[in-house]
Motif scaffolding. Structure first.
Motif, PDB file in Angstrom:
ATOM      1  N   ASP A  30      55.868  32.652  29.953  1.00 34.53           N
ATOM      2  CA  ASP A  30      55.271  32.240  31.227  1.00 34.53           C
ATOM      3  C   ASP A  30      54.881  33.438  32.090  1.00 34.53           C
ATOM      4  O   ASP A  30      54.011  33.336  32.938  1.00 34.53           O
ATOM      5  N   ALA A  31      55.522  34.564  31.900  1.00 34.45           N
ATOM      6  CA  ALA A  31      55.286  35.747  32.731  1.00 34.45           C
ATOM      7  C   ALA A  31      54.086  36.572  32.281  1.00 34.45           C
ATOM      8  O   ALA A  31      53.579  37.385  33.047  1.00 34.45           O
ATOM      9  N   LYS A  32      53.606  36.349  31.075  1.00 36.66           N
ATOM     10  CA  LYS A  32      52.577  37.219  30.493  1.00 36.66           C
ATOM     11  C   LYS A  32      51.312  37.339  31.324  1.00 36.66           C
ATOM     12  O   LYS A  32      50.776  38.417  31.466  1.00 36.66           O
ATOM     13  N   ASN A  33      50.793  36.251  31.836  1.00 32.87           N
ATOM     14  CA  ASN A  33      49.508  36.280  32.522  1.00 32.87           C
ATOM     15  C   ASN A  33      49.619  36.247  34.044  1.00 32.87           C
ATOM     16  O   ASN A  33      48.647  35.965  34.725  1.00 32.87           O
ATOM     17  N   CYS A  34      50.793  36.522  34.562  1.00 32.79           N
ATOM     18  CA  CYS A  34      50.994  36.506  36.015  1.00 32.79           C
ATOM     19  C   CYS A  34      50.655  37.865  36.620  1.00 32.79           C
ATOM     20  O   CYS A  34      50.899  38.911  36.025  1.00 32.79           O
ATOM     21  N   ASP A  35      50.110  37.828  37.825  1.00 33.25           N
ATOM     22  CA  ASP A  35      49.825  39.056  38.559  1.00 33.25           C
ATOM     23  C   ASP A  35      51.102  39.656  39.135  1.00 33.25           C
ATOM     24  O   ASP A  35      51.185  40.851  39.397  1.00 33.25           O
ATOM     25  N   CYS A  36      52.097  38.790  39.341  1.00 31.75           N
ATOM     26  CA  CYS A  36      53.355  39.212  39.949  1.00 31.75           C
ATOM     27  C   CYS A  36      54.415  38.180  39.558  1.00 31.75           C
ATOM     28  O   CYS A  36      54.108  36.999  39.416  1.00 31.75           O
ATOM     29  N   CYS A  37      55.666  38.615  39.381  1.00 35.67           N
ATOM     30  CA  CYS A  37      56.770  37.709  39.062  1.00 35.67           C
ATOM     31  C   CYS A  37      57.896  37.905  40.070  1.00 35.67           C
ATOM     32  O   CYS A  37      58.209  39.027  40.453  1.00 35.67           O
ATOM     33  N   VAL A  38      58.500  36.792  40.483  1.00 34.45           N
ATOM     34  CA  VAL A  38      59.613  36.834  41.429  1.00 34.45           C
ATOM     35  C   VAL A  38      60.849  36.298  40.709  1.00 34.45           C
ATOM     36  O   VAL A  38      60.844  35.177  40.199  1.00 34.45           O
ATOM     37  N   VAL A  39      61.899  37.110  40.674  1.00 26.93           N
ATOM     38  CA  VAL A  39      63.131  36.744  39.982  1.00 26.93           C
ATOM     39  C   VAL A  39      64.319  36.907  40.934  1.00 26.93           C
ATOM     40  O   VAL A  39      64.218  37.563  41.962  1.00 26.93           O
ATOM     41  N   THR A  40      65.454  36.331  40.547  1.00 24.23           N
ATOM     42  CA  THR A  40      66.644  36.411  41.393  1.00 24.23           C
ATOM     43  C   THR A  40      67.457  37.656  41.144  1.00 24.23           C
ATOM     44  O   THR A  40      68.284  38.023  41.957  1.00 24.23           O
ATOM     45  N   GLY A  41      67.268  38.278  40.006  1.00 23.95           N
ATOM     46  CA  GLY A  41      68.067  39.447  39.677  1.00 23.95           C
ATOM     47  C   GLY A  41      69.363  39.078  38.992  1.00 23.95           C
ATOM     48  O   GLY A  41      70.093  39.936  38.527  1.00 23.95           O
TER      49      GLY A  41
END
Length: 80
Positions: free
Chosen positions: A32-43
């Motif tokens: 799901d992250a491959k084509n994203c301009d930015c990713c937001v994660v919790t760490g």
């Protein structure tokens, strides 16, 4: 508008980004992250074993300790 991947647990951030017009995708699996301009994660899922096998062309934002507004500002700064 930019495509932003957001971890499933961050529903308030997903909503805030959608309200600002971003194309929000839930990060359910690595692909799901491959084509994203930015990713937001919790760490929370930090790289404990030192293996870096997920690839994304966009930047990654660790939302731990940040409000939804702070994350939105960070996304805006990184996708410009």
């Amino acid at each position: 508008m930019a495509k932003v991947g957001v971890e499933q647990s961050l529903t308030n951030i997903q909503q805030a980004l959608r309200e600002k017009g971003y194309d929000v995708v839930e990060l359910k699996q690595e692909a799901d992250a491959k084509n994203c301009d930015c990713c937001v994660v919790t760490g929370l899922d930090s790289n404990v074993m030192g293996m870096q096998d997920t690839y994304t062309k966009g930047s990654v934002i660790d939302a731990a300790g940040m409000s939804a507004d702070e994350v939105c500002r960070e996304v805006e700064n990184r996708v410009q």
